[in-house]
Design a protein around this motif. Sequence first.
Motif, PDB file in Angstrom:
ATOM      1  N   GLU A 145       0.589   3.193   2.192  1.00 22.37           N
ATOM      2  CA  GLU A 145       1.275   2.616   1.465  1.00 22.37           C
ATOM      3  C   GLU A 145       0.236   2.691  -0.051  1.00 22.37           C
ATOM      4  O   GLU A 145       0.924   2.027  -1.076  1.00 22.37           O
ATOM      5  CB  GLU A 145       1.445   1.015   2.457  1.00 22.37           C
ATOM      6  CG  GLU A 145       2.515   0.375   1.454  1.00 22.37           C
ATOM      7  CD  GLU A 145       3.593   0.503   1.365  1.00 22.37           C
ATOM      8  OE1 GLU A 145       4.865   0.276  -0.039  1.00 22.37           O
ATOM      9  OE2 GLU A 145       4.353   1.413   2.430  1.00 22.37           O
ATOM     10  N   ARG A 146      -0.561   2.011   0.272  1.00 26.76           N
ATOM     11  CA  ARG A 146      -2.144   1.734  -0.831  1.00 26.76           C
ATOM     12  C   ARG A 146      -1.797   3.514  -1.234  1.00 26.76           C
ATOM     13  O   ARG A 146      -2.215   3.299  -2.958  1.00 26.76           O
ATOM     14  CB  ARG A 146      -3.574   1.412  -0.854  1.00 26.76           C
ATOM     15  CG  ARG A 146      -2.797  -0.061  -0.377  1.00 26.76           C
ATOM     16  CD  ARG A 146      -4.697  -0.378   0.665  1.00 26.76           C
ATOM     17  NE  ARG A 146      -4.258  -2.154   0.492  1.00 26.76           N
ATOM     18  CZ  ARG A 146      -5.849  -2.587   0.823  1.00 26.76           C
ATOM     19  NH1 ARG A 146      -6.206  -1.804   1.411  1.00 26.76           N
ATOM     20  NH2 ARG A 146      -5.487  -4.497   1.015  1.00 26.76           N
ATOM     21  N   ASN A 147      -2.490   4.085  -1.028  1.00 28.65           N
ATOM     22  CA  ASN A 147      -2.269   5.211  -1.449  1.00 28.65           C
ATOM     23  C   ASN A 147      -1.462   5.984  -2.186  1.00 28.65           C
ATOM     24  O   ASN A 147      -1.137   7.098  -2.917  1.00 28.65           O
ATOM     25  CB  ASN A 147      -2.486   6.602  -0.400  1.00 28.65           C
ATOM     26  CG  ASN A 147      -3.832   6.897   0.622  1.00 28.65           C
ATOM     27  OD1 ASN A 147      -5.005   5.867   0.089  1.00 28.65           O
ATOM     28  ND2 ASN A 147      -4.385   7.261   1.505  1.00 28.65           N
ATOM     29  N   ALA A 148       0.134   6.098  -1.662  1.00 30.63           N
ATOM     30  CA  ALA A 148       1.528   5.953  -2.381  1.00 30.63           C
ATOM     31  C   ALA A 148       1.265   5.304  -4.434  1.00 30.63           C
ATOM     32  O   ALA A 148       1.592   5.205  -5.674  1.00 30.63           O
ATOM     33  CB  ALA A 148       2.210   5.803  -1.613  1.00 30.63           C
ATOM     34  N   ALA A 149       1.193   3.811  -3.969  1.00 31.97           N
ATOM     35  CA  ALA A 149       0.625   2.638  -5.095  1.00 31.97           C
ATOM     36  C   ALA A 149      -0.606   3.251  -6.295  1.00 31.97           C
ATOM     37  O   ALA A 149      -0.403   3.360  -6.828  1.00 31.97           O
ATOM     38  CB  ALA A 149       0.268   1.783  -4.849  1.00 31.97           C
TER      39      ALA A 149
END
Length: 685
Positions: free
Chosen positions: A518-522
Amino acid sequence: MSEKDNLHNADGNEDLNSKAITTAETVADNQDASTQESTPSEETETVQPVEEHSETIDTTETADTTERGENATSDTTNNSEAATSIKNDAHVDEIEESNAEDAEDEGNVERHSIEDKDYHAMSMEQLADEFETLLKTKKVQTIKSHVDEIKSEFNSKFSEILDEKKEEFLSEGGNEIDFFYSSPLKKRFNALYKDYKNSLNAYYKTLETNLKANLENRLRIIEDIKGLINVEENINTTYKHFKDLQEEWRNAGPIPRDKYNNAWNTYHHHVEIFYDFLHLNRDLRDMDFKHNLDQKLKIIDRAEELAKDDNVTRAFRELQVLHKMWKEDLGPVDKEHREAIWERFSNATKTIHDKRQAYYADVDKAHEANLQKKEAIIAKIEAIAKDDLSSHQAWQNKIKVIEGLRTEFFNAGKVPIKVNEATWAKFKSAVRTFNKKKNSFYKGLKKDQYTNLQKKLELIKIAEDHKDSEDFETVTPLMKKIQSEWKEIGHVPRKDSDKIWKRFKAACNHYFDKLNAERNAANKGQVEAFEKKTKLLEELKELQLSGTPEADLETIKQKTEEWNAIGPVPQNKRFIEGKFGKTIDGLFNNLKMDKSEVEMIKFENKLEHLSQPEDTRLLDNEHHFIRKKIDEVRGEINQLENNLQFFSNIDETNPLVKDVLNNIENHKENLAVWEEKFKKLKELY
C-alpha cells in the motif's frame, strides 16, 4: 598309529617333545594371554550327579595269586602315600580342580582361549554386540562366565536408565503403578539371552545323558582291568588286552566333574596293580615303566621351563595340560623313581602356583587403586548434586560434567569383588540424587514454558485476526506491540517452538507485506523523485563554475530550485538531502565573494529547502539551532571581554592583548551573521 598309541607303546619311541609337549604348548598358546584370568566357577545349570559307584580305591586289596606277594602290597601302599601327598598340596589341588572342570565337556580349551574384555567400560550397545558375537562364534558351553559378566553389566546400566526414566515419569505427575519402560536394545538383549538359555539347556540335556553313559563305560573298563589278573591265558595276550582297555579308556569321553578324580584314582590304582601282576613278565613291565619315565621327565623339564616364564596365565594353562597328560596319558614308573620325579614336578608346579598367587595379589592391589578412583568420582558427583542451579544453561553444563564422570567411572577398571555391588549402588545413588534435582528443575521449567506457550498462542490469535486488516493507522501500532511482547516472553516447550514461531511470523509478514504494498503505491512519486535527485546530485558533483560570481551564483540558485521542484523522497531515502547540502556548500565555498555574503546566500538557499508546508519540524529544529549558536557566540564574546580586564595596565599594541581584541571582533562579525540568519528565519513564521 595315534599319538596316544605311541605315548603308551612299550617301545617308547615316541618323542614327547615333538608331539606331547608341543601339544601342551599349542594348547597354552591358544589360551587367553590377557593379564587377568577368571577363577573357574561352577556352572549354574549343573548336571544331575550320577549315582555313586561303589568302586573306590582299596589300598589293602591284594591278588589271590602268590606271585603278587609283598611287591603288590608295597606298591599299593606307596601309591596311596603319593595320592595323600598330592591331595594335601594346595598348588596341585588347584590344577586338579581346574582339570576336573574342563574334563566335563570338550570345550575346555576354547573356554580358556576366549579373550577377557573390560565389559564394565562397554556401552549397552557394545555389550549386546559382544553377546551376539559370542553366541555366533563360540560353543555355548564355553561362554558362561563371559555371558554372566555381560548380563550383569547390561542390567546394571539399564537399571540406571530405568531409575532415571521412572523419576522423570513421576516428576511429570505419573502414577508409579502405571510406569513401564523398555527399549529396542533391551528387547534385543533379552532375545539374545533367551537364545543362549535355550541352547545351553539343550546342550546340558545331551551332556547329562552322555556323561552318565561315559561314566558307566569307564567303570566297566576298570572292572575289566581288575579281572585281567584272574584270566588264565598267555601273558602277552593279557598284556595286549590291557593295552586295548587303556586305549578304550582314553577314548571314553567326558564324565561328571564330581566323579573325575575318584574315577581316575581308581583307574590308576588298578593299572598299578596290573603292572605289579606283570612282574611275571618283567620285560613288558620294564619297557612300559621306562617309556613312562622318559615321557614324565620330559613333562618335568617343560614344567621347569614354564616356572621361569613371566606370563603366569600362559604358564598355568600349559601346566594344566601337562598335569592332564601326566595323569591321563601316562602310566606308572618304577617305584624307585616315583617319589623323586613327583617331587620335581610338584616343585615346578608350586613355583608356578606361587607366581600366579603373587600375580593375583598385584591384580588385587590394582583393583584397590581402581576402587579409590571410583570413590573419588562418586564424591565429585555427590558434590555436584548439592549445587543449586537456576538456569537451563547451568544445568546443561552440569549434565555434561556428569556424563564425563560416568565415562570416567566405567573406564576406571574393576574393583574388588567384595565391594563391587556396594560401589555400584553408591554410584547409582549419587547419580540418582543429581537426576532428581535436575528433573525437579525441569518440571518447574516445563510449567513456565507451558504458561509462555499460552501467552504466545494468544499473540498468534491477535496477529491472525488482524493480518488482513486495512485499517493501517490502527493496526500497525498493534502489530508492532505484539511483536515486542513476543520477544519478552520466555521459552516454550521445544516441540512447539518452531511450529508456533512459523505461525506468528507468517501472520505478521502477511500484514506488513500488505502494508508495504500500500505504501509503495502511495509513495511511487517519492521513489521517482529519489531517482531524479540521485541523477541531479551526480551532475552537481561534476559541475564546473565559470569564476564569475554573478553567473555562478545564478547557476547554483537554478540547481537548488530544480532540486526543490522535484519534491520529497521516501522517508528511508532522506539521507540524499544531506548529500545535496554538502555539495551545494562546496560550490558556495568556491565562489569569489565575501564570506559573510556567501554564508547568507547559502542560508537563504537552505531556508527554501526547509520551508516545506507539509513538515515544519525542520524549521523548528533550525530555529532552535540558531538561537543556541547566538547564545554561544555571545557567551564567548563576554568571556573574552572579561579577560581584557586583566590587561588594564598593558598597551593595546601588546601582541597578547591585540590577539584577544581581534578574536572579539571576529566573534562579533560571526554574531552579526547568526543574528541576520535568525531574522530571516523569523520572517518565514
